[in-house]
Design a protein around this motif. Structure first.
Motif, PDB file in Angstrom:
ATOM      1  N   LYS A  63       0.842  -1.194   0.000  1.00 45.08           N
ATOM      2  CA  LYS A  63       0.000   0.000   0.000  1.00 45.08           C
ATOM      3  C   LYS A  63       0.880   1.247   0.000  1.00 45.08           C
ATOM      4  O   LYS A  63       1.849   1.348   0.752  1.00 45.08           O
ATOM      5  N   GLY A  64       0.524   2.194  -0.856  1.00 41.35           N
ATOM      6  CA  GLY A  64       1.306   3.415  -0.982  1.00 41.35           C
ATOM      7  C   GLY A  64       1.135   4.338   0.204  1.00 41.35           C
ATOM      8  O   GLY A  64       0.403   4.056   1.153  1.00 41.35           O
ATOM      9  N   HIS A  65       1.797   5.459   0.143  1.00 40.96           N
ATOM     10  CA  HIS A  65       1.750   6.467   1.204  1.00 40.96           C
ATOM     11  C   HIS A  65       0.325   6.995   1.365  1.00 40.96           C
ATOM     12  O   HIS A  65      -0.372   7.206   0.390  1.00 40.96           O
ATOM     13  N   ARG A  66      -0.077   7.242   2.587  1.00 39.92           N
ATOM     14  CA  ARG A  66      -1.459   7.647   2.855  1.00 39.92           C
ATOM     15  C   ARG A  66      -1.855   8.951   2.168  1.00 39.92           C
ATOM     16  O   ARG A  66      -3.017   9.145   1.842  1.00 39.92           O
ATOM     17  N   SER A  67      -0.920   9.832   1.929  1.00 39.20           N
ATOM     18  CA  SER A  67      -1.281  11.096   1.281  1.00 39.20           C
ATOM     19  C   SER A  67      -1.134  11.045  -0.237  1.00 39.20           C
ATOM     20  O   SER A  67      -1.600  11.938  -0.930  1.00 39.20           O
ATOM     21  N   VAL A  68      -0.499   9.992  -0.763  1.00 34.48           N
ATOM     22  CA  VAL A  68      -0.270   9.888  -2.203  1.00 34.48           C
ATOM     23  C   VAL A  68      -1.119   8.786  -2.822  1.00 34.48           C
ATOM     24  O   VAL A  68      -1.594   8.914  -3.943  1.00 34.48           O
ATOM     25  N   GLY A  69      -1.316   7.697  -2.090  1.00 38.49           N
ATOM     26  CA  GLY A  69      -2.092   6.580  -2.607  1.00 38.49           C
ATOM     27  C   GLY A  69      -1.260   5.670  -3.481  1.00 38.49           C
ATOM     28  O   GLY A  69      -0.036   5.693  -3.462  1.00 38.49           O
ATOM     29  N   GLY A  70      -1.966   4.884  -4.273  1.00 42.73           N
ATOM     30  CA  GLY A  70      -1.282   3.938  -5.144  1.00 42.73           C
ATOM     31  C   GLY A  70      -0.611   2.831  -4.362  1.00 42.73           C
ATOM     32  O   GLY A  70      -1.010   2.494  -3.248  1.00 42.73           O
ATOM     33  N   MET A  71       0.396   2.259  -4.971  1.00 41.35           N
ATOM     34  CA  MET A  71       1.157   1.193  -4.352  1.00 41.35           C
ATOM     35  C   MET A  71       2.643   1.564  -4.378  1.00 41.35           C
ATOM     36  O   MET A  71       3.048   2.414  -5.160  1.00 41.35           O
ATOM     37  N   ARG A  72       3.397   0.910  -3.516  1.00 41.47           N
ATOM     38  CA  ARG A  72       4.841   1.149  -3.472  1.00 41.47           C
ATOM     39  C   ARG A  72       5.531  -0.153  -3.092  1.00 41.47           C
ATOM     40  O   ARG A  72       5.270  -0.725  -2.036  1.00 41.47           O
ATOM     41  N   ALA A  73       6.405  -0.603  -3.972  1.00 45.02           N
ATOM     42  CA  ALA A  73       7.197  -1.799  -3.689  1.00 45.02           C
ATOM     43  C   ALA A  73       8.561  -1.357  -3.175  1.00 45.02           C
ATOM     44  O   ALA A  73       9.297  -0.672  -3.882  1.00 45.02           O
ATOM     45  N   SER A  74       8.873  -1.723  -1.959  1.00 46.19           N
ATOM     46  CA  SER A  74      10.185  -1.425  -1.384  1.00 46.19           C
ATOM     47  C   SER A  74      11.091  -2.613  -1.660  1.00 46.19           C
ATOM     48  O   SER A  74      10.826  -3.723  -1.208  1.00 46.19           O
ATOM     49  N   ILE A  75      12.145  -2.364  -2.423  1.00 47.82           N
ATOM     50  CA  ILE A  75      13.028  -3.455  -2.861  1.00 47.82           C
ATOM     51  C   ILE A  75      14.461  -3.173  -2.420  1.00 47.82           C
ATOM     52  O   ILE A  75      15.388  -3.171  -3.219  1.00 47.82           O
ATOM     53  N   TYR A  76      14.624  -2.968  -1.146  1.00 46.56           N
ATOM     54  CA  TYR A  76      15.939  -2.666  -0.581  1.00 46.56           C
ATOM     55  C   TYR A  76      16.903  -3.835  -0.783  1.00 46.56           C
ATOM     56  O   TYR A  76      16.537  -4.881  -1.311  1.00 46.56           O
ATOM     57  N   ASN A  77      18.129  -3.679  -0.333  1.00 46.35           N
ATOM     58  CA  ASN A  77      19.194  -4.653  -0.569  1.00 46.35           C
ATOM     59  C   ASN A  77      18.801  -6.079  -0.195  1.00 46.35           C
ATOM     60  O   ASN A  77      19.189  -7.020  -0.876  1.00 46.35           O
ATOM     61  N   ALA A  78      18.060  -6.268   0.879  1.00 47.65           N
ATOM     62  CA  ALA A  78      17.743  -7.610   1.351  1.00 47.65           C
ATOM     63  C   ALA A  78      16.688  -8.310   0.503  1.00 47.65           C
ATOM     64  O   ALA A  78      16.511  -9.531   0.623  1.00 47.65           O
ATOM     65  N   MET A  79      15.986  -7.581  -0.346  1.00 46.45           N
ATOM     66  CA  MET A  79      14.946  -8.192  -1.181  1.00 46.45           C
ATOM     67  C   MET A  79      15.604  -8.931  -2.342  1.00 46.45           C
ATOM     68  O   MET A  79      16.302  -8.327  -3.153  1.00 46.45           O
ATOM     69  N   PRO A  80      15.377 -10.238  -2.454  1.00 48.66           N
ATOM     70  CA  PRO A  80      16.013 -10.984  -3.542  1.00 48.66           C
ATOM     71  C   PRO A  80      15.357 -10.699  -4.897  1.00 48.66           C
ATOM     72  O   PRO A  80      14.163 -10.388  -4.977  1.00 48.66           O
ATOM     73  N   LEU A  81      16.131 -10.839  -5.950  1.00 49.06           N
ATOM     74  CA  LEU A  81      15.641 -10.628  -7.310  1.00 49.06           C
ATOM     75  C   LEU A  81      14.449 -11.539  -7.602  1.00 49.06           C
ATOM     76  O   LEU A  81      13.488 -11.116  -8.249  1.00 49.06           O
ATOM     77  N   GLU A  82      14.486 -12.765  -7.126  1.00 50.45           N
ATOM     78  CA  GLU A  82      13.406 -13.716  -7.384  1.00 50.45           C
ATOM     79  C   GLU A  82      12.068 -13.196  -6.863  1.00 50.45           C
ATOM     80  O   GLU A  82      11.029 -13.378  -7.496  1.00 50.45           O
ATOM     81  N   ALA A  83      12.076 -12.531  -5.713  1.00 48.27           N
ATOM     82  CA  ALA A  83      10.842 -11.982  -5.150  1.00 48.27           C
ATOM     83  C   ALA A  83      10.309 -10.841  -6.015  1.00 48.27           C
ATOM     84  O   ALA A  83       9.097 -10.705  -6.212  1.00 48.27           O
ATOM     85  N   VAL A  84      11.208 -10.029  -6.548  1.00 45.68           N
ATOM     86  CA  VAL A  84      10.803  -8.925  -7.426  1.00 45.68           C
ATOM     87  C   VAL A  84      10.217  -9.484  -8.720  1.00 45.68           C
ATOM     88  O   VAL A  84       9.197  -8.991  -9.226  1.00 45.68           O
TER      89      VAL A  84
END
Length: 140
Positions: free
Chosen positions: A104-125
């Motif tokens: 879920k995106g920011h409450r004032s902006v809406g939409g969606m947001r995928a956080s893909i920081y260093n620990a997120m594996p490529l396979e999950a993305v």
């Protein structure tokens, strides 16, 4: 200015170094080196971001990234469903049920947001990009 003689005389330090933070930083640095160093981690992050931005671009306008391409983040990929913003709630609910958390995106902006920081594996993305395509097909 710190007087080292006074500290030595009473056996104390001017302050206590943040030992836990230093220890954790050391673990992170060792992990980054094990992954191939900063350049390898950066390359992986560029690849992960490209997977999601390419999925958005390939959606023929079903998804949209509201951020100018020159300013897009490699860590947080925001996107919307501009033709039907009500579908965004359904997307988040179905994504959560499929194991994708906190889209879920920011409450004032809406939409969606995928956080893909260093620990997120490529396979999950890649799985998220596949889910996005499936959702688009089912809801276009």
């Amino acid at each position: 200015m710190f007087d080292y003689k006074v500290a030595a005389d009473n056996g104390s330090m001017y302050n206590t170094p943040p030992c836990w933070a230093i220890y954790i930083c050391g673990l992170v640095f060792k992990h980054l080196i094990k992954l191939g160093g900063l350049e390898a981690v950066r390359a992986n992050n560029v690849t992960k971001a490209a997977v999601l931005y390419d999925a958005i671009a390939a959606s023929d306008g079903f998804y949209n990234s509201p951020v100018d391409p020159a300013a897009r983040s490699k860590m947080n990929v925001p996107f919307t469903i501009p033709s039907n913003p009500e579908l965004e709630k359904k997307f988040v609910a179905e994504a959560t049920a499929a194991g994708f958390k906190e889209l879920k995106g920011h409450r004032s902006v809406g939409g969606m947001r995928a956080s893909i920081y260093n620990a997120m594996p490529l396979e999950a993305v890649e799985k998220l990009a596949a889910f996005m395509k499936e959702f688009q097909t089912a809801n276009a």
